[in-house]
Write a protein that holds these residues in place. Structure first.
Motif, short mmCIF file in Angstrom:
data_model
loop_
_atom_site.label_atom_id
_atom_site.label_comp_id
_atom_site.label_asym_id
_atom_site.label_seq_id
_atom_site.Cartn_x
_atom_site.Cartn_y
_atom_site.Cartn_z
N GLU A 146 0.66 -1.08 0.04
CA GLU A 146 0.16 0.32 0.04
C GLU A 146 0.55 1.16 -0.09
O GLU A 146 1.92 1.44 0.68
N LEU A 147 0.50 2.28 -0.86
CA LEU A 147 1.59 2.98 -1.06
C LEU A 147 0.36 4.31 -1.02
O LEU A 147 -0.42 4.09 -2.19
N PHE A 148 0.44 5.08 -0.55
CA PHE A 148 0.04 6.92 -0.16
C PHE A 148 -1.93 5.94 -0.05
O PHE A 148 -3.19 6.71 -1.52
N GLY A 149 -2.39 4.99 0.24
CA GLY A 149 -3.70 4.85 -0.17
C GLY A 149 -3.93 4.34 -0.74
O GLY A 149 -5.15 3.61 -0.92
#
Length: 59
Positions: A11-14
């Motif tokens: 998960e990156l930036f949501g």
């Protein structure tokens, strides 16, 4: 199962990223391979330079 362990999402930036198609797998493994190679070379270069520095032969 170790074979399917790469299907864990990151998960990156949501937003969750995980490879789904064959092309995404190729890109993921390619990028991971390049990153690993660069990290290994960096560790090798740091150790080489440290040894050179300890011998006192740095120009």
């Amino acid at each position: 199962m170790a074979l399917l362990a790469h299907h864990i999402g990151v998960e990156l930036f949501g937003r969750e990223f995980s490879p789904e198609t064959p092309m995404e797998h190729v890109i993921t493994f390619g990028v991971t391979g390049v990153m690993l190679a660069l990290m290994l070379y960096g560790a090798y270069a740091a150790l080489r330079d440290f040894r050179k520095w300890r011998r006192g032969s740095v120009a």
